[in-house]
Scaffold this active site. Structure first.
Site, mmCIF file in Angstrom:
data_model
loop_
_atom_site.group_PDB
_atom_site.id
_atom_site.type_symbol
_atom_site.label_atom_id
_atom_site.label_comp_id
_atom_site.label_asym_id
_atom_site.label_seq_id
_atom_site.Cartn_x
_atom_site.Cartn_y
_atom_site.Cartn_z
ATOM 1 N N SER A 152 -16.314 -24.493 -15.721
ATOM 2 C CA SER A 152 -15.178 -25.282 -15.221
ATOM 3 C C SER A 152 -14.591 -26.066 -16.374
ATOM 4 O O SER A 152 -15.283 -26.384 -17.350
ATOM 5 C CB SER A 152 -15.670 -26.247 -14.131
ATOM 6 O OG SER A 152 -14.699 -27.221 -13.831
ATOM 7 N N TYR A 172 -20.979 -32.796 -10.665
ATOM 8 C CA TYR A 172 -20.468 -31.437 -10.831
ATOM 9 C C TYR A 172 -20.072 -31.168 -12.277
ATOM 10 O O TYR A 172 -20.429 -30.140 -12.859
ATOM 11 C CB TYR A 172 -19.264 -31.223 -9.913
ATOM 12 C CG TYR A 172 -18.671 -29.839 -10.007
ATOM 13 C CD1 TYR A 172 -19.243 -28.766 -9.319
ATOM 14 C CD2 TYR A 172 -17.530 -29.595 -10.768
ATOM 15 C CE1 TYR A 172 -18.698 -27.493 -9.407
ATOM 16 C CE2 TYR A 172 -16.984 -28.325 -10.857
ATOM 17 C CZ TYR A 172 -17.571 -27.280 -10.174
ATOM 18 O OH TYR A 172 -17.040 -26.020 -10.263
#
Length: 249
Positions: A152, A172
């Site tokens: 990501s 995350y």
């Protein structure tokens, strides 16, 4: 006679994973669609087979040692090797609940749940390690395997440090930073075997993970993943990419 190549995509019953499975199958791979839930996994595989694609559900919970071991044995019984492994399965517990009315992430690190962080790491970091280690004999049995870690933009320390507008999602984001480090570690080990290992940033894509707030489609997101999964010999390894090129760690 050319033997059909085999690919495994984890977390592939929906979203980016399912689109990646579809794209690889369309390139004439036999695709193992990894998913925990039998009903969802079979439904997704059945739909893709309805498009004339060779896709089969594989029971796979990346957070379970037993499940991953059993999945590796199941594939080994049916395939001589594994040409592509896409470690796509990922979670972001608490993310949707922390989105404000404007779609911005509003939970500061000081209020993140440690239990959520542990669960995130078990799937997003230890999951890819667990799966890669279990399937490594099959990957080594193929002449030029490719491993893609679905990372990501939030995993980039450089982007986080240089962009105050970047969402400050500690659990995350740091799990994807750790996954980038895992990518490099495997790439260094496996380069002498001709296996390329790279991290892909698909961008902020509309999926269940973010309550479909992302601005990109799964078709756009899968582009860089499929590109890295099908690299020609001599391509990059140990890199971190989106569809526009190399990203800063």
């Amino acid at each position: 006679m050319t033997t059909r190549k085999n690919a495994l995509v984890t977390g592939a019953n929906k979203g980016i994973g399912r689109e990646t499975a579809r794209r690889l199958a369309a390139l004439d791979y036999k695709v193992w669609l990894g998913a925990r839930d039998a009903e969802r996994g079979e439904t997704a595989a059945h739909a893709l087979r309805g498009e004339g694609l060779d896709v089969e559900w594989l029971e796979l919970d990346v957070a379970s040692d037993d499940s991953v071991t059993a999945a590796a044995k199941a594939v080994a019984a049916r395939a001589p090797g594994l040409d592509v492994l896409v470690n796509n399965a990922g979670i972001a517990p608490g993310y949707v609940e922390a989105l404000g009315p404007d779609g911005r992430y509003e939970r500061p690190p000081s209020r993140e749940s440690l239990a959520d962080m542990k669960a995130t790491y078990d799937v997003n970091v230890f999951g890819p390690v667990r799966v890669t280690q279990a399937f490594l004999p099959l990957l080594l049995a193929s002449p030029a395997s490719r491993i893609v870690m679905v990372s990501s933009y939030l995993g980039s320390l450089a982007r986080a440090a240089g962009n105050s507008q970047s969402p400050n999602v500690m659990g995350y984001g740091s799990s994807k930073t750790a996954l980038n480090a895992v990518t490099l570690a495997f790439a260094r080990e496996l380069a002498p075997h001709g296996i390329m290992v790279n991290a892909a940033a698909p961008g902020y894509t509309a999926t269940d993970l973010n309550a479909h707030k992302g601005g990109r489609t799964v078709q756009q997101a899968a582009e860089i993943i499929v590109r890295l999964a099908t690299l020609e010999p001599g391509g990059p390894t140990g890199g971190y990419f989106d569809e526009n090129g190399t990203l800063p760690w």
